[in-house]
Design a protein around this motif. Structure first.
Motif: not given
Length: 564
Positions: A171-183
């Motif tokens: 799960f810690s490897y997901l930190q390298s994925f930049l996911v920006v969520y805007l409602p």
């Protein structure tokens, strides 16, 4: 790098979505209530490290309405990436999820937990009724990689990751994925449900509903609430929770509680063991040899592997104690048999560069299929041994980029020489790269070259032909899929092999001479049973006489497997 495929199965309003994403596509278009938001939320389950873990534990409302929740089920979200080959930064993000040189796969699954799956399988084997599952029996997992021939929509709830070649993705490897969520700017359903910002509430307030109609509406809602509160189940839960809180807080801080938890349930955990699978009707008869173990291995066991077409990577030699495996390691190494286990390495395992060299050569041999987390652990150990400092930040995106840089250099040197040349060059480059990236100081750089010199001396002392040693000889310890395994019976727990030679079957060894009580003998018999049940096709019992005249292992006779 681009998101090239999305698969969603059983999530909210989506029964099955399997779509290939066109290059440069960046927008989802559709009418209201067609599931656009659900697609976005599904992607967050798979990719967004900022999504709280509690949201990954789905609720009943998150499961598609056509799924029968009274039976075991699965919610699955899979994504595939492409166009990252040649970009080390992107490769660092995706390593461990690759299914081809330029294709990677990441899958989120919500399905019955391992204990629940075992209970279901036990009930199935015994013919008992299938246990009823609650949502407490479900959990989520994140896996990556796997066989590209295993199509994502065909993965079912009872298919383990190992069944299609995948493995857990940290799960810690997901930190390298930049996911920006805007409602969403305008979420009608959610706005109506929130009284403070609901436009419907303001419309009602300005509609001048007369007092009589207001009273009638309020009475209807109150009657519905009273009906719910009068339910015996709701009352019982409320009373139980209320009583528990009052016992804890006392009368001074008593609370009135109206919500609670359901009663837990239990599964049978000790089903009878049965033989299942493709080898259930195996016709090979177990063999017992009472004589010199080394000759039995080389003259009987190895030829039997060849006769049955069983590769070295599908066979194992098991012993009660690891010391019994050392002379066998030496003999098999002389025979040119690839081995892993005690005594298999031609150098001391504790050498500074040994573990790192093995993992780097394994990465060269396996290519994109190599699991880089093994290299990360070897890097952590080498840096700690060299500096005395535990650099846990090696398990990060920066650390993974360092690992990729070392793999690239290892691949380059592998094209120009054998293991000796490769070791010399990699020791030099590893020290320089780690120093350049601030993992070690200048004074530590020379330690890696000194370690390789020690490894060479070890190999010369053990009569290893260093000049003709290949990178495969190093990499086999990182990727032992083609090597004969030597391990203790205890370490073999949880593993199975097509062929097993169980050695040291003499009273005094198994059972151990110190096992004098009935309980101790039973414990030794369990250990023997573990060894016996590791074999799928070929099982050989090997025992060797000693100067004291000890007989063969008693578990081979009456009350055991009845081989003697």
């Amino acid at each position: 790098m681009q998101l090239s495929r999305i698969v969603i199965k059983g999530y909210r309003s989506i029964a099955l979505l399997d779509v290939d994403i066109k290059e440069k596509a960046s927008c989802i278009v559709g009418e209201n209530n067609t599931g656009k938001s659900n697609v976005v939320q599904a992607l967050r389950l798979c990719l967004d490290v900022n999504l709280p873990s509690s949201y990954r534990l789905l609720l009943k409302e998150d499961v598609h309405c056509e799924i029968d929740q009274s039976k075991p089920f699965q919610v699955l979200v899979g994504v595939e990436f492409s166009d990252f080959a040649g970009n080390d930064a992107e490769l660092a993000m995706l390593h461990g999820t690759q299914i081809a040189a330029d294709r990677a796969r990441l899958i989120y699954r919500f399905r019955p937990k391992k204990a629940a799956r075992e209970a279901i399988e036990a009930a199935k084997s015994s013919g008992a009724a299938q246990p009823a599952l609650t949502f407490d029996d479900y959990g989520w997992e994140l896996i990556g990689g796997g066989d590209p021939a295993a199509d994502i929509p065909k993965i079912e709830w009872d298919h383990d990751a190992e069944d299609f070649g995948a493995s857990g993705f940290g799960f810690s490897y997901l930190q390298s994925f930049l996911v920006v969520y805007l409602p969403a700017l305008r979420d009608v359903e959610n706005d109506l449900a929130q009284a403070r910002r609901s436009p419907l509430a303001r419309l009602i307030q300005t509609s001048n509903i007369d007092v009589a109609e207001q009273s009638a509406l309020l009475d209807a809602i109150k009657n519905a609430n009273d009906t719910i509160e009068a339910s015996p189940t709701i009352k019982q839960i409320a009373q139980s929770i209320d009583k528990a809180f009052k016992e804890v807080t006392g009368p001074a801080f008593s609370l009135d509680i109206e919500l609670g938890l359901a009663e837990p349930s239990f599964f049978p955990r000790s089903p009878p063991m049965t033989s299942e699978g493709e080898f259930k009707s195996n016709a090979e008869v177990p063999q017992f040899i009472w004589g010199r173990t080394l000759e039995a291995i080389t003259d009987v066991f190895l030829p039997e592997l060849a006769r049955l077409g069983i590769g070295f990577g599908e066979a194992a030699i098991l012993a009660r104690n690891w010391t019994a495996l050392l002379p066998i390691s030496q003999r098999l190494r002389d025979f040119g048999v690839p081995i892993v286990g005690p005594g298999a390495r031609p150098y001391r395992r504790g050498r500074l560069f040994a573990g790192l060299a093995e993992q780097l050569s394994g990465a060269v041999l396996d290519g994109y299929q190599y699991r880089i987390r093994h290299l990360e652990r070897a890097l952590f150990a080498a840096i700690q041994d060299a500096t005395g400092v535990s650099r846990t930040d090696i398990f990060s995106y920066d650390g993974r980029c360092t690992a990729i840089a070392l793999v690239r250099r290892a691949e380059l040197h592998a094209e120009h020489g054998g293991a000796e040349y490769w070791l010399d060059q990699m020791a030099k480059d590893t020290g320089e790269i780690l120093h350049k990236l601030n993992w070690i100081n200048q004074e530590h750089v020379k330690l890696f070259r000194a370690s390789v010199a020690d490894m060479k001396r070890d190999m010369i002392e053990r009569n290893v032909d260093v000049d003709n040693m290949s990178i495969e000889d190093l990499g086999i310890f990182a990727s032992p899929n083609t090597a004969l395994r030597l391990l203790t019976i205890h370490n073999a727990k949880g593993h199975e092999y097509k062929a097993v030679a169980l050695i040291g079957l003499r009273d005094g060894v198994l059972p151990d001479w110190r096992s004098q009580t009935d309980a101790a003998i039973i414990s030794e018999k369990r250990l023997f049973y573990v060894g016996v049940t590791r074999a799928k096709v070929l099982l050989m019992y090997l025992g060797e006489p000693n100067q004291f005249g000890n007989p063969p292992c008693r578990f081979l006779g009456h009350g055991g497997v009845q081989m003697v």
